[in-house]
Design a protein around this motif. Structure first.
Motif, PDB file in Angstrom:
ATOM      1  N   LYS A   1       0.830  -1.211   0.000  1.00 58.84           N
ATOM      2  CA  LYS A   1       0.000   0.000   0.000  1.00 58.84           C
ATOM      3  C   LYS A   1       0.862   1.258   0.000  1.00 58.84           C
ATOM      4  N   ILE A   2       1.909   1.267   0.798  1.00 64.35           N
ATOM      5  CA  ILE A   2       2.786   2.443   0.862  1.00 64.35           C
ATOM      6  C   ILE A   2       3.518   2.632  -0.465  1.00 64.35           C
ATOM      7  N   GLN A   3       3.983   1.531  -1.056  1.00 63.25           N
ATOM      8  CA  GLN A   3       4.730   1.623  -2.304  1.00 63.25           C
ATOM      9  C   GLN A   3       3.858   2.093  -3.465  1.00 63.25           C
ATOM     10  N   LYS A   4       2.560   1.790  -3.412  1.00 61.96           N
ATOM     11  CA  LYS A   4       1.660   2.290  -4.459  1.00 61.96           C
ATOM     12  C   LYS A   4       1.597   3.815  -4.422  1.00 61.96           C
ATOM     13  N   GLY A   5       1.574   4.363  -3.215  1.00 64.06           N
ATOM     14  CA  GLY A   5       1.603   5.811  -3.087  1.00 64.06           C
ATOM     15  C   GLY A   5       2.909   6.388  -3.599  1.00 64.06           C
ATOM     16  N   GLU A   6       4.019   5.691  -3.348  1.00 66.98           N
ATOM     17  CA  GLU A   6       5.313   6.154  -3.832  1.00 66.98           C
ATOM     18  C   GLU A   6       5.386   6.071  -5.353  1.00 66.98           C
ATOM     19  N   LEU A   7       4.693   5.088  -5.929  1.00 65.40           N
ATOM     20  CA  LEU A   7       4.629   4.996  -7.380  1.00 65.40           C
ATOM     21  C   LEU A   7       3.994   6.259  -7.963  1.00 65.40           C
ATOM     22  N   LEU A   8       2.930   6.725  -7.338  1.00 67.31           N
ATOM     23  CA  LEU A   8       2.297   7.961  -7.798  1.00 67.31           C
ATOM     24  C   LEU A   8       3.226   9.157  -7.619  1.00 67.31           C
ATOM     25  N   ASP A   9       3.957   9.193  -6.500  1.00 65.29           N
ATOM     26  CA  ASP A   9       4.914  10.280  -6.264  1.00 65.29           C
ATOM     27  C   ASP A   9       5.949  10.333  -7.388  1.00 65.29           C
ATOM     28  N   VAL A  10       6.504   9.175  -7.698  1.00 66.61           N
ATOM     29  CA  VAL A  10       7.544   9.098  -8.721  1.00 66.61           C
ATOM     30  C   VAL A  10       6.981   9.470 -10.097  1.00 66.61           C
ATOM     31  N   ALA A  11       5.776   8.955 -10.398  1.00 59.73           N
ATOM     32  CA  ALA A  11       5.163   9.249 -11.693  1.00 59.73           C
ATOM     33  C   ALA A  11       4.940  10.740 -11.877  1.00 59.73           C
ATOM     34  N   GLU A  12       4.532  11.418 -10.819  1.00 56.78           N
ATOM     35  CA  GLU A  12       4.286  12.856 -10.903  1.00 56.78           C
ATOM     36  C   GLU A  12       5.576  13.635 -11.121  1.00 56.78           C
ATOM     37  N   MET A  13       6.697  13.101 -10.637  1.00 53.96           N
ATOM     38  CA  MET A  13       7.983  13.770 -10.828  1.00 53.96           C
ATOM     39  C   MET A  13       8.581  13.484 -12.203  1.00 53.96           C
ATOM     40  N   VAL A  14       8.398  12.262 -12.704  1.00 51.56           N
ATOM     41  CA  VAL A  14       9.054  11.839 -13.936  1.00 51.56           C
ATOM     42  C   VAL A  14       8.259  12.182 -15.192  1.00 51.56           C
ATOM     43  N   LEU A  15       6.946  12.002 -15.128  1.00 50.22           N
ATOM     44  CA  LEU A  15       6.127  12.177 -16.321  1.00 50.22           C
ATOM     45  C   LEU A  15       5.810  13.645 -16.590  1.00 50.22           C
ATOM     46  N   PRO A  16       5.359  13.957 -17.797  1.00 53.13           N
ATOM     47  CA  PRO A  16       4.983  15.338 -18.145  1.00 53.13           C
ATOM     48  C   PRO A  16       3.887  15.865 -17.242  1.00 53.13           C
ATOM     49  N   ARG A  17       3.577  17.131 -17.412  1.00 54.37           N
ATOM     50  CA  ARG A  17       2.685  17.828 -16.495  1.00 54.37           C
ATOM     51  C   ARG A  17       1.292  17.205 -16.432  1.00 54.37           C
ATOM     52  N   ASP A  18       0.737  16.870 -17.593  1.00 58.54           N
ATOM     53  CA  ASP A  18      -0.620  16.327 -17.617  1.00 58.54           C
ATOM     54  C   ASP A  18      -0.580  14.839 -17.272  1.00 58.54           C
ATOM     55  N   VAL A  19      -0.091  14.562 -16.065  1.00 52.75           N
ATOM     56  CA  VAL A  19       0.156  13.173 -15.689  1.00 52.75           C
ATOM     57  C   VAL A  19      -1.116  12.392 -15.409  1.00 52.75           C
TER      58      VAL A  19
END
Length: 324
Positions: free
Chosen positions: A274-292
């Protein structure tokens, strides 16, 4: 465009409305409640409601039990008002509204807050909703509309958006003064007449609400028979529809969102806690373009971007202590 779009369950000639039953979406009648996890809420950008004023009850059943326990008079203002608020909450869940009661001394005039998951917005951000319940027996004047408009400026964090919808609910039908004021408002507003037993009798909304994409929203009068077949009596019920079809119950919406979120997490090919799923979203928001958000939900991320996200997440997890 009409300033006010009126749908009234008792209006004459109502049966003339077109009933489009063919090619309608088929929604399950499941009534299994799925509490959305913080991860699912983040993925779909669903804000969490502020803490309620009291922890003694959170729905009509628990309130009635609590009221009996403390011997709260059923005729008291608190009992009548709270009972009606939970009744409205329960009724609107039928039409894909997920609401929480926050009413209290410091509620800024807001009784319920939540989100409206209309069918075509299920993969987009749901409409934030502010609800005022007016369980008074007297007629309500235009001032209640202006009062609702004032709640937009004092809305909780997460509900201060341009797409936030205000809904006034009362056992009484809207007067001409209320309808005119609603029509002139620059805020997206609804009026719903819901009787104390939870029966929906009237629904109307203004042009500003139409701008948010609620054009397919409509009403339909349905007829049925009572359980007492010998009486031969016919019941009338007004329901909200979407493009002529039933709107899914919020229980079904929650199940759909939960299943989608789990499938989305699994699509990354990693066994995440559960915690790592939240971290996945954190990382995606940092790595992917703005309209994530759109890219995440539509699963249109390129292989190259997907590899970047997975690599960044793996590096973060490797840096964490083993106990985590």
């Amino acid at each position: 465009m009409r300033l006010l779009r009126l749908r009234h369950g008792l209006a004459a000639g109502y049966s003339a409305l077109r009933l489009r039953q063919d090619n309608c979406r088929c929604f399950s009648s499941s009534r299994v409640h799925h509490e959305l996890t913080p991860f699912t809420r983040r993925l779909f950008k669903i804000p969490s409601a502020p803490s309620p004023p009291a922890q003694h009850h959170n729905d009509l059943t628990t309130f009635l039990s609590y009221a009996e326990h403390i011997s709260l008079p059923v005729t008291s203002t608190v009992h009548v008002g709270t009972h009606y608020e939970y009744t409205v909450l329960q009724t609107l869940r039928r039409y894909a509204l997920s609401l929480s009661r926050i009413g209290g001394r410091d509620d800024a005039g807001i009784d319920l807050v939540g989100t409206w998951h209309l069918p075509e917005r299920e993969r987009e951000r749901a409409l934030p909703v502010l609800v005022q319940c007016k369980s008074l027996k007297t007629k309500l004047g235009p001032n209640v509309v202006r009062e609702l408009e004032g709640t937009f400026r004092q809305a909780p964090v997460g509900w201060r958006t341009r797409e936030t919808v205000g809904i006034l609910v009362s056992p009484r039908e809207a007067t001409k003064g209320v309808r005119d004021t609603l029509a002139r408002s620059t805020y997206p507003l609804f009026w719903m007449t819901i009787e104390r037993d939870g029966t929906l009798k009237q629904a109307l909304w203004n042009a500003r609400a139409e701008v948010l994409g609620v054009g397919p929203l409509g009403v339909e009068m349905r007829y049925g028979t009572t359980e007492d077949a010998e009486s031969g009596s016919v019941t009338k019920e007004m329901i909200l529809t979407w493009d002529g079809c039933d709107i899914p119950h919020m229980d079904q919406v929650e199940q759909n969102l939960t299943e989608f979120a789990e499938q989305w997490a699994a699509s990354w090919g990693m066994d995440l806690s559960k915690i790592q799923k939240g971290e996945l979203l954190d990382v995606a928001e940092m790595v992917l373009p703005r309209d994530v958000s759109a890219q995440l939900l539509d699963r249109t991320i390129s292989d190259a971007d997907r590899k970047k996200v997975i690599q960044a997440l793996q590096e973060r997890l490797q840096q964490q202590p083993a106990s985590e």
